[in-house]
Design an enzyme around this catalytic site. Structure first.
Site, PDB file in Angstrom:
ATOM      1  N   VAL B  20       0.834  -1.206   0.000  1.00  0.00           N
ATOM      2  CA  VAL B  20       0.000   0.000   0.000  1.00  0.00           C
ATOM      3  C   VAL B  20       0.868   1.256   0.000  1.00  0.00           C
ATOM      4  O   VAL B  20       0.636   2.190  -0.778  1.00  0.00           O
ATOM      5  CB  VAL B  20      -0.962   0.004   1.214  1.00  0.00           C
ATOM      6  CG1 VAL B  20      -1.746   1.308   1.268  1.00  0.00           C
ATOM      7  CG2 VAL B  20      -1.912  -1.193   1.148  1.00  0.00           C
ATOM      8  N   ARG B  51      11.410   0.063   7.756  1.00  0.00           N
ATOM      9  CA  ARG B  51      12.137  -0.676   8.780  1.00  0.00           C
ATOM     10  C   ARG B  51      13.597  -0.862   8.385  1.00  0.00           C
ATOM     11  O   ARG B  51      14.482  -0.775   9.216  1.00  0.00           O
ATOM     12  CB  ARG B  51      11.481  -2.044   9.023  1.00  0.00           C
ATOM     13  CG  ARG B  51      10.790  -2.082  10.376  1.00  0.00           C
ATOM     14  CD  ARG B  51      10.194  -3.424  10.643  1.00  0.00           C
ATOM     15  NE  ARG B  51       9.163  -3.736   9.638  1.00  0.00           N
ATOM     16  CZ  ARG B  51       8.347  -4.779   9.715  1.00  0.00           C
ATOM     17  NH1 ARG B  51       8.435  -5.608  10.733  1.00  0.00           N
ATOM     18  NH2 ARG B  51       7.435  -5.009   8.788  1.00  0.00           N
ATOM     19  N   ARG B  52      13.821  -1.122   7.094  1.00  0.00           N
ATOM     20  CA  ARG B  52      15.189  -1.370   6.636  1.00  0.00           C
ATOM     21  C   ARG B  52      15.469  -0.500   5.422  1.00  0.00           C
ATOM     22  O   ARG B  52      14.707  -0.500   4.455  1.00  0.00           O
ATOM     23  CB  ARG B  52      15.365  -2.851   6.247  1.00  0.00           C
ATOM     24  CG  ARG B  52      15.248  -3.809   7.440  1.00  0.00           C
ATOM     25  CD  ARG B  52      15.432  -5.257   6.996  1.00  0.00           C
ATOM     26  NE  ARG B  52      14.432  -5.632   6.004  1.00  0.00           N
ATOM     27  CZ  ARG B  52      14.684  -5.911   4.733  1.00  0.00           C
ATOM     28  NH1 ARG B  52      15.924  -5.857   4.272  1.00  0.00           N
ATOM     29  NH2 ARG B  52      13.713  -6.239   3.898  1.00  0.00           N
ATOM     30  N   LYS B 110      -7.172  -0.771  10.695  1.00  0.00           N
ATOM     31  CA  LYS B 110      -8.446  -1.177  11.304  1.00  0.00           C
ATOM     32  C   LYS B 110      -8.247  -1.744  12.700  1.00  0.00           C
ATOM     33  O   LYS B 110      -9.073  -1.543  13.583  1.00  0.00           O
ATOM     34  CB  LYS B 110      -9.162  -2.183  10.409  1.00  0.00           C
ATOM     35  CG  LYS B 110      -8.443  -3.506  10.275  1.00  0.00           C
ATOM     36  CD  LYS B 110      -8.468  -4.039   8.871  1.00  0.00           C
ATOM     37  CE  LYS B 110      -7.269  -3.512   8.107  1.00  0.00           C
ATOM     38  NZ  LYS B 110      -7.082  -3.971   6.763  1.00  0.00           N
ATOM     39  N   GLY B 192      -1.807 -16.086  -3.621  1.00  0.00           N
ATOM     40  CA  GLY B 192      -1.532 -14.816  -2.962  1.00  0.00           C
ATOM     41  C   GLY B 192      -2.759 -14.166  -2.352  1.00  0.00           C
ATOM     42  O   GLY B 192      -2.717 -13.015  -1.919  1.00  0.00           O
ATOM     43  N   GLU B 195      -2.703 -15.273   3.466  1.00  0.00           N
ATOM     44  CA  GLU B 195      -1.364 -15.217   4.071  1.00  0.00           C
ATOM     45  C   GLU B 195      -0.904 -16.633   4.425  1.00  0.00           C
ATOM     46  O   GLU B 195      -1.706 -17.559   4.537  1.00  0.00           O
ATOM     47  CB  GLU B 195      -1.418 -14.412   5.382  1.00  0.00           C
ATOM     48  CG  GLU B 195      -2.102 -13.087   5.290  1.00  0.00           C
ATOM     49  CD  GLU B 195      -1.124 -11.963   5.036  1.00  0.00           C
ATOM     50  OE1 GLU B 195       0.092 -12.183   5.157  1.00  0.00           O
ATOM     51  OE2 GLU B 195      -1.595 -10.857   4.699  1.00  0.00           O
ATOM     52  N   ASP B 206     -10.025  -9.973  11.300  1.00  0.00           N
ATOM     53  CA  ASP B 206      -9.978  -8.799  10.428  1.00  0.00           C
ATOM     54  C   ASP B 206     -11.397  -8.248  10.198  1.00  0.00           C
ATOM     55  O   ASP B 206     -11.636  -7.046  10.342  1.00  0.00           O
ATOM     56  CB  ASP B 206      -9.340  -9.213   9.090  1.00  0.00           C
ATOM     57  CG  ASP B 206      -9.389  -8.111   8.054  1.00  0.00           C
ATOM     58  OD1 ASP B 206      -8.548  -7.203   8.133  1.00  0.00           O
ATOM     59  OD2 ASP B 206     -10.276  -8.143   7.167  1.00  0.00           O
ATOM     60  N   LYS B 210     -13.309  -4.533  11.362  1.00  0.00           N
ATOM     61  CA  LYS B 210     -14.043  -3.683  10.419  1.00  0.00           C
ATOM     62  C   LYS B 210     -15.498  -3.532  10.851  1.00  0.00           C
ATOM     63  O   LYS B 210     -16.083  -2.454  10.716  1.00  0.00           O
ATOM     64  CB  LYS B 210     -13.945  -4.274   9.012  1.00  0.00           C
ATOM     65  CG  LYS B 210     -12.517  -4.202   8.445  1.00  0.00           C
ATOM     66  CD  LYS B 210     -12.352  -5.095   7.229  1.00  0.00           C
ATOM     67  CE  LYS B 210     -10.952  -4.968   6.634  1.00  0.00           C
ATOM     68  NZ  LYS B 210     -10.698  -6.004   5.585  1.00  0.00           N
ATOM     69  N   GLY B 312      -5.504  -4.658  -1.748  1.00  0.00           N
ATOM     70  CA  GLY B 312      -4.564  -4.435  -2.844  1.00  0.00           C
ATOM     71  C   GLY B 312      -3.968  -3.051  -2.756  1.00  0.00           C
ATOM     72  O   GLY B 312      -4.554  -2.130  -2.193  1.00  0.00           O
TER      73      GLY B 312
END
Lengths: 442, 442
Positions: B20, B51-52, B110, B192, B195, B206, B210, B312
């Site tokens: 995102v 983070r990196r 969320k 995909g 997860e 999740d 919401k 997405g």
């Protein structure tokens, strides 16, 4: 905003007390406590402008002394003016006067906005007030706010809308019953889904005004009703509906707003209203009865659809009240809603340039070489054929055979297709071009 | 907002650069001209916290020196902070710090909002900044803005949402292929859509977050994730899907938010996430693959549906950018978006009080009097039967006959139905309560 005993209150004037106006008045009264909590100040209905005071309105929970025939005076003493009378005048003058006197405006007037929106926007800007009109397109369905705000960071590429409930009701009934246009319109009139004079709906004027509003917001470009190519549904026959069925399609009156590149390579906006076949698998195909839906394709968001009731007192009043709360919140806490966004100023493409697929039904002679001649007419005018189906029919009386050719083209411009139809008319073996219908939503 | 050479510019800090975040960064850069026109000031991406630093991001059109690992410092030098890292910490601390330093916030988080939304709202109020989170529910679909603004003058009665793409993909595939749960999840993982650890999706966590956000906005009442009754789809079998098919239904994981009167007569809010059968004719039934849709019933507006991509990079970024433009417009022209609206403060009803229809499948002995005994168990627990269908099955080996009873109830409370299931288990002739599934959307 006026203050009484130190408490701010939002004075609302209502112009019009028909089906929508009554529903707005009722909700303002009955939901007063909720509205106060959601806004942070009470809303007070200070007057309702009507044409005739004599009419019995005792069913409305509104004090009789709120009714007035002096709309011009009423708009000078309100913080928010809600206009649900429709038509160009006196609506326009009243709204301009309201804004000049410092009131924000909520209107459901698609005709006025499509004809003269920029004048209203300019007046709102000059006065520093809000102009909201969610109810002008697709009744209760939140579509203009999503377009003006939710999609403000995206690029809308296409809008396909079923935005007129009357025509959707008629086409849906023709689809389910197999009946013809005239008969179905009469049925719609009997059920109250069509006016005594259904012209504005069935000839697409109402949808064209809404298409202009959708296109203006979608493409940040001024589009008026006059810019919209318009074709109604009065020529749609039971045979067209049957032909669509045979293709596993339904016929819908679509408002189509597209950002596209014309045949001459210039990027612009194509806005049109016409009946079209869409596949039964398309989300718009399942929009039945008098429901409305708007299908939006944006670059990042992809495909979105908004569905709901497009008309009626309560649904339209819901949209009006949503706008009213937004404006009232601004009047309490500061700020203004979005103004006109026309910076992109894209050219309006001529309908001749717009690209669609077409479904043609031809009556032709039944002899060898006919398909070759027909195909040549398409080739000569640069329209590519996707599928052909041929049916042979025998005249029961004469025994003569005739063939019916159903042809679906690849994408072609309106101009090229018109040339194809001309060429077909001049082709000996073609007895008649029975029907031509656009195919959308592939 | 800072000024350079007299021109105002909106400084945007981005926290997170995954799927995102990358899409947001790309759109900010590529749509810079359009955004400037729509906002009235340029937007400048001033930093991206990651983070990196080592990761290769040369495909993004972003100068390398914009990346930083010091998120805490970054949020102090922005007008708008976009948070797309997810999770509770450090997201919460970073957003609170951002607001304290005067930045408005766009978040897609969320989980954080469902756990601790009021803290974020309070911080936004204290700082006089905006808190927007359209991307937190149903990705690109404009649903929170319509709920907070378009329906602000209406009374939402019910929200039925398909708000988790992974589970919708799995259930849709189970429906079309007839395959079982495990097999279909493995397929979703390979594609995909799920997860490696699919728990948050398939167990409904999740969707529950919401649902809490939707219910909070719909009912002007604080609802947290912990208030939501939650049941995932891991127990949904191929047999359940087949049973739904036999009823002309599909199984969907639904987020259900309802304003209702419990069995004890108290009006409150019921919020639950569970698989349920819905008729194939319901608008939500045709939501396929990983698409999302939210169905809303409001008193005046009637039935509305919002449909689109729920996840997405690009779709979520579209929602983030819409929020960003709204906030930026406020920063240019004044005003603030709506804050928390929790004035109604309705009680959260226990799931035992919520009313649904149920589909039960029972294995029973095949002898006279069985149906009477089963019907008595329902009657004793005050659950009314709508339909019963009986199938006789013969065991190929033993020749013994068994009957399968499929029962659909009228509306009953969860508590009553639980008592029915207990009573059935103690009924001699009932060999097994094979499955119990709720039926919604009638």
């Amino acid at each position: 905003m006026s203050k009484t005993n130190g408490e701010k209150r939002i004075r609302v004037a209502l112009l019009g007390c028909g089906v929508v106006g009554s529903a707005v008045a009722r909700m303002l009264i009955e939901s007063a406590d909720d509205l106060r909590s959601r806004i942070g100040a009470p809303v007070e209905l200070v007057g309702i402008a009507v044409r005739r005071l004599a009419k019995d309105r005792t069913d409305l929970p509104v004090p009789a002394d709120l009714f007035t025939t002096d709309a011009a005076e009423l708009v000078t003493r309100a913080d928010i003016v809600v206009e649900v009378i429709g038509g160009i005048e006196p609506a326009r003058s009243l709204l301009l006067s309201a804004m000049k006197h410092g009131a924000s405006v909520v209107t459901a007037n698609k005709a006025l906005l499509a004809e003269d929106g920029p004048t209203l926007y300019a007046a709102a800007d000059a006065a520093g007030v809000d102009l909201y009109f969610e109810a002008a397109v697709a009744g209760a369905i939140p579509i203009l706010r999503p377009m003006r705000e939710s999609l403000a960071g995206d690029d809308v590429r296409k809008v396909l809308g079923i935005v007129n409930g009357t025509t959707n009701f008629v086409l849906d009934k023709m689809d389910t019953t197999g009946a013809g246009f005239e008969e179905t319109v009469a049925q719609a009139q009997a059920l109250g889904y069509a006016e005594a004079d259904p012209t504005a709906d069935v000839e697409g004027f109402d949808a064209a005004a809404k298409a202009a509003l959708l296109a203006s917001l979608a493409f940040h470009t001024r589009v008026t009703g006059a810019d919209v190519f318009r074709e109604g549904i009065s020529d749609v026959t039971a045979a067209d509906i049957a032909a669509a069925k045979a293709m596993d399609c339904v016929v819908k009156l679509l408002a189509i707003c597209e950002r596209t590149t014309g045949a001459d390579g210039i990027e612009g906006v194509s806005v049109r209203v016409h009946p079209a076949m869409i596949p039964r698998t398309h989300p718009l195909a399942s929009v039945r009865d008098a429901y409305n839906a708007v299908f939006v394709e944006a670059r990042a968001a992809g495909q979105l659809m908004f569905y709901g009731r497009g008309a009626g007192g309560d649904p339209t009043a819901s949209a009006v009240l949503g706008d009213l709360v937004a404006i009232a919140r601004h009047q309490v806490a500061g700020g203004r809603g979005p103004g006109e966004s026309a910076y992109a100023d894209l050219p309006i493409l001529d309908v001749g340039q717009s690209l669609t697929r077409y479904h043609l039904s031809l009556d032709v002679e039944d002899r060898p070489g006919v398909l070759a001649q027909v195909a040549q007419a398409f080739a000569d005018t640069d329209v590519s054929i996707e599928t052909v189906r041929q049916h042979i029919r025998t005249n029961a009386g004469t025994g003569a055979k005739r063939a019916n050719l159903v042809i679906v083209t690849h994408t072609a411009t309106e101009a090229a297709l018109a040339a194809t139809v001309d060429a077909l008319s001049e082709t000996d073996c073609v007895a008649e071009v029975v029907s031509v219908m656009r195919v959308e939503g592939a």
